[in-house]
Design a protein around this motif. Structure first.
Motif, PDB file in Angstrom:
ATOM      1  N   GLU A 142       7.022 -11.423  -2.288  1.00  0.00           N
ATOM      2  CA  GLU A 142       6.527 -10.902  -1.016  1.00  0.00           C
ATOM      3  C   GLU A 142       5.572  -9.741  -1.224  1.00  0.00           C
ATOM      4  N   GLY A 143       5.810  -8.943  -2.251  1.00  0.00           N
ATOM      5  CA  GLY A 143       4.979  -7.770  -2.455  1.00  0.00           C
ATOM      6  C   GLY A 143       5.018  -7.263  -3.875  1.00  0.00           C
ATOM      7  N   ILE A 144       4.137  -6.310  -4.161  1.00  0.00           N
ATOM      8  CA  ILE A 144       4.044  -5.695  -5.488  1.00  0.00           C
ATOM      9  C   ILE A 144       4.033  -4.181  -5.337  1.00  0.00           C
ATOM     10  N   ILE A 145       4.901  -3.514  -6.064  1.00  0.00           N
ATOM     11  CA  ILE A 145       4.885  -2.058  -6.184  1.00  0.00           C
ATOM     12  C   ILE A 145       4.446  -1.766  -7.610  1.00  0.00           C
ATOM     13  N   CYS A 146       3.273  -1.170  -7.768  1.00  0.00           N
ATOM     14  CA  CYS A 146       2.683  -1.006  -9.101  1.00  0.00           C
ATOM     15  C   CYS A 146       2.160   0.418  -9.282  1.00  0.00           C
ATOM     16  N   PHE A 147       1.367   0.644 -10.332  1.00  0.00           N
ATOM     17  CA  PHE A 147       0.868   1.978 -10.641  1.00  0.00           C
ATOM     18  C   PHE A 147       0.106   2.571  -9.469  1.00  0.00           C
ATOM     19  N   GLU A 148      -0.802   1.781  -8.893  1.00  0.00           N
ATOM     20  CA  GLU A 148      -1.613   2.294  -7.788  1.00  0.00           C
ATOM     21  C   GLU A 148      -0.776   2.596  -6.553  1.00  0.00           C
ATOM     22  N   THR A 149       0.311   1.839  -6.377  1.00  0.00           N
ATOM     23  CA  THR A 149       1.194   2.080  -5.234  1.00  0.00           C
ATOM     24  C   THR A 149       1.938   3.395  -5.399  1.00  0.00           C
ATOM     25  N   LEU A 150       2.441   3.638  -6.592  1.00  0.00           N
ATOM     26  CA  LEU A 150       3.206   4.853  -6.874  1.00  0.00           C
ATOM     27  C   LEU A 150       2.307   6.070  -7.042  1.00  0.00           C
ATOM     28  N   ASN A 151       1.046   5.829  -7.403  1.00  0.00           N
ATOM     29  CA  ASN A 151       0.115   6.923  -7.687  1.00  0.00           C
ATOM     30  C   ASN A 151      -1.182   6.744  -6.922  1.00  0.00           C
ATOM     31  N   PRO A 152      -1.158   6.928  -5.613  1.00  0.00           N
ATOM     32  CA  PRO A 152      -2.393   6.814  -4.811  1.00  0.00           C
ATOM     33  C   PRO A 152      -3.383   7.883  -5.234  1.00  0.00           C
ATOM     34  N   SER A 155      19.313  13.742 -17.237  1.00  0.00           N
ATOM     35  CA  SER A 155      18.370  14.127 -18.286  1.00  0.00           C
ATOM     36  C   SER A 155      17.078  14.562 -17.628  1.00  0.00           C
ATOM     37  N   THR A 156      16.180  15.108 -18.406  1.00  0.00           N
ATOM     38  CA  THR A 156      14.892  15.521 -17.880  1.00  0.00           C
ATOM     39  C   THR A 156      13.784  14.959 -18.744  1.00  0.00           C
ATOM     40  N   ILE A 157      12.637  14.726 -18.116  1.00  0.00           N
ATOM     41  CA  ILE A 157      11.462  14.318 -18.857  1.00  0.00           C
ATOM     42  C   ILE A 157      10.363  15.315 -18.544  1.00  0.00           C
ATOM     43  N   PRO A 158       9.415  15.536 -19.456  1.00  0.00           N
ATOM     44  CA  PRO A 158       8.354  16.509 -19.208  1.00  0.00           C
ATOM     45  C   PRO A 158       7.604  16.198 -17.925  1.00  0.00           C
ATOM     46  N   LYS A 159       7.211  17.235 -17.220  1.00  0.00           N
ATOM     47  CA  LYS A 159       6.492  17.056 -15.965  1.00  0.00           C
ATOM     48  C   LYS A 159       5.140  16.402 -16.221  1.00  0.00           C
ATOM     49  N   THR A 160       4.827  15.400 -15.437  1.00  0.00           N
ATOM     50  CA  THR A 160       3.556  14.692 -15.547  1.00  0.00           C
ATOM     51  C   THR A 160       3.090  14.336 -14.149  1.00  0.00           C
ATOM     52  N   PRO A 161       1.787  14.326 -13.893  1.00  0.00           N
ATOM     53  CA  PRO A 161       1.308  13.961 -12.561  1.00  0.00           C
ATOM     54  C   PRO A 161       1.474  12.475 -12.253  1.00  0.00           C
ATOM     55  N   ILE A 162       1.892  11.682 -13.243  1.00  0.00           N
ATOM     56  CA  ILE A 162       2.061  10.242 -13.052  1.00  0.00           C
ATOM     57  C   ILE A 162       3.500   9.926 -12.644  1.00  0.00           C
ATOM     58  N   ILE A 163       3.656   9.205 -11.545  1.00  0.00           N
ATOM     59  CA  ILE A 163       4.965   8.753 -11.098  1.00  0.00           C
ATOM     60  C   ILE A 163       5.228   7.376 -11.688  1.00  0.00           C
ATOM     61  N   GLY A 198       3.022  -1.074 -14.411  1.00  0.00           N
ATOM     62  CA  GLY A 198       1.691  -1.559 -14.745  1.00  0.00           C
ATOM     63  C   GLY A 198       0.726  -1.470 -13.572  1.00  0.00           C
ATOM     64  N   ASP A 199      -0.566  -1.641 -13.865  1.00  0.00           N
ATOM     65  CA  ASP A 199      -1.580  -1.581 -12.818  1.00  0.00           C
ATOM     66  C   ASP A 199      -1.699  -2.913 -12.093  1.00  0.00           C
ATOM     67  N   GLN A 249       0.834  -1.189   0.000  1.00  0.00           N
ATOM     68  CA  GLN A 249       0.000   0.000   0.000  1.00  0.00           C
ATOM     69  C   GLN A 249       0.878   1.252   0.000  1.00  0.00           C
ATOM     70  N   PRO A 250       0.384   2.351  -0.617  1.00  0.00           N
ATOM     71  CA  PRO A 250       1.196   3.575  -0.739  1.00  0.00           C
ATOM     72  C   PRO A 250       1.708   4.108   0.590  1.00  0.00           C
ATOM     73  N   GLU A 251       0.930   3.921   1.669  1.00  0.00           N
ATOM     74  CA  GLU A 251       1.332   4.484   2.955  1.00  0.00           C
ATOM     75  C   GLU A 251       2.152   3.511   3.781  1.00  0.00           C
ATOM     76  N   GLN A 252       2.472   2.352   3.227  1.00  0.00           N
ATOM     77  CA  GLN A 252       3.178   1.339   3.980  1.00  0.00           C
ATOM     78  C   GLN A 252       4.578   1.125   3.439  1.00  0.00           C
ATOM     79  N   SER A 253       5.393   0.459   4.221  1.00  0.00           N
ATOM     80  CA  SER A 253       6.663  -0.066   3.748  1.00  0.00           C
ATOM     81  C   SER A 253       6.802  -1.456   4.324  1.00  0.00           C
ATOM     82  N   ILE A 254       7.567  -2.292   3.665  1.00  0.00           N
ATOM     83  CA  ILE A 254       7.685  -3.683   4.094  1.00  0.00           C
ATOM     84  C   ILE A 254       8.653  -3.815   5.256  1.00  0.00           C
TER      85      ILE A 254
END
Length: 355
Positions: free
Chosen positions: A223-233, A251-259, A204-205, A76-81
């Motif tokens: 043990e666990g999965i770090i995925c789209f929902e985890t990075l983007n609550p 390097s830089t990439i364009p700013k996006t609200p998606i991590i 991926g999701d 979960q986004p607010e947790q750590s293992i």
């Protein structure tokens, strides 16, 4: 006559429930059996096998009906293992590494499986059909979005396109031919024999991740999965923050609200969520750019899908099955010497067959 009862823990350990998008199915209620039934190891083994079979049947049924479910081990986004030793399938016996981070797509299964091509086609169809982007040149546009932003989805948001993330994933991943993925007992045995904590780290999701792991027969290996929902609550992805650029150190990439990988924010967040020490963690990925980002984050890195080492890659594996030959130190205790044969021979590769 009163009959005593005994609680029997499920064989899946801490997996006590499925979390669904609209409802929750709780499987954590203790099973009660007569003490006489459990009076012998033979009967106890039968009960354990029965419960394990029921668990996997339910998981397969849910996934087959495309219900938005996720195995409980999603971080979960607010947790750590911070898992206790008994939770892990195999405990660390003194290895120089504590944690292994694995990318999912084109890493745990080969690029030529056909799933990547199908995903690319679905992404381009979504751009044309749902966002009204001109079909002429759509392949070049999609390639640019992916290469410039880490994922096509992040690129579309950087370009200012507004869309529902769940709808996007349902369209792009929901129509993939997952049946082309077959169980891989060779990789499963390798993963289960590794003494370190193993975590999937994907852009991926969660539904896509669960289906891929199920198709490969690897759902019990991590043990666990770090995925789209985890990075983007939800609190993060509802923000609209498109000003400026995101730094990746060189390097830089364009700013996006998606991590997402390969951004520094995604790498740092994954390390934090995994509660990992970068100096004792190995990161496996098929993307050269993700590998470079992982190296900048302090991780040991393994580029999968090629025998040629690129920037930031400590090791290069043509085939994921060659982990033991290329990195025997995963199984060795700290301080033991090993021959670092980074690039496996073609003869070894050809002898490995995916089931």
């Amino acid at each position: 006559m009163m009959m005593s009862t005994t609680e029997v823990a499920t064989p899946t350990g801490r997996f006590s429930a499925f979390h669904l998008s609209r409802s929750e199915i709780y499987l954590s209620r203790p099973m009660l059996f007569s003490s006489s039934l459990l009076s012998s190891p033979f009967h106890l083994n039968l009960v354990s096998l029965f419960l394990r079979s029921v668990f996997h049947i339910i998981l397969r049924v849910l996934i087959s009906f495309d219900i938005h479910c996720l195995p409980l081990y999603c971080i979960q986004p607010e947790q750590s293992i911070m898992a206790p030793e008994e939770y892990l399938g195999v405990t660390d016996q003194g290895s120089r590494y504590d944690c292994l981070l694995f990318d999912l797509d084109d890493t745990l299964y080969p690029l030529n499986s056909g799933l990547n091509a199908a995903c690319t086609k679905n992404t381009e169809d979504y751009m044309v059909q749902k966002l009204g982007i001109e079909e002429i040149g759509i392949q070049d546009f999609n390639k640019k979005m992916f290469e410039t932003n880490g994922t096509s989805m992040a690129g579309l948001r950087a370009e200012g396109h507004e869309f529902d993330y769940d709808e996007y994933h349902s369209f792009v991943h929901g129509r993939l031919p997952y049946e082309i993925l077959k169980p891989d007992p060779v990789l499963k045995n390798l993963l289960l024999s590794m003494p370190q904590r193993k975590i999937v780290f994907t852009n991926g999701d969660k539904v896509h991740t669960a289906k891929v792991l199920e198709g490969l027969g690897l759902q019990d290996c991590f043990e666990g999965i770090i995925c789209f929902e985890t990075l983007n609550p939800p609190t993060k992805i509802t923000e609209s923050n498109n000003e400026g650029d995101v730094s990746t150190d060189n390097s830089t990439i364009p700013k996006t609200p998606i991590i997402c990988k390969p951004s520094k924010e995604a790498m740092d967040k994954a390390i934090h969520l995994a509660n990992a020490d970068p100096q004792r963690t190995i990161f496996f990925d098929d993307s050269r750019r993700n590998i470079a980002a992982g190296k900048r984050a302090g991780l040991h890195t393994v580029l999968v899908g090629t025998s040629v080492r690129t920037e930031g890659a400590d090791f290069a594996l043509e085939c994921i099955h060659n982990i033991r030959e290329a990195l025997p130190e995963i199984w060795e205790e700290e301080g033991a010497e090993s021959s670092k044969n980074v690039v496996p021979s073609m003869e070894t590769i050809e002898n490995l067959v995916i089931a």
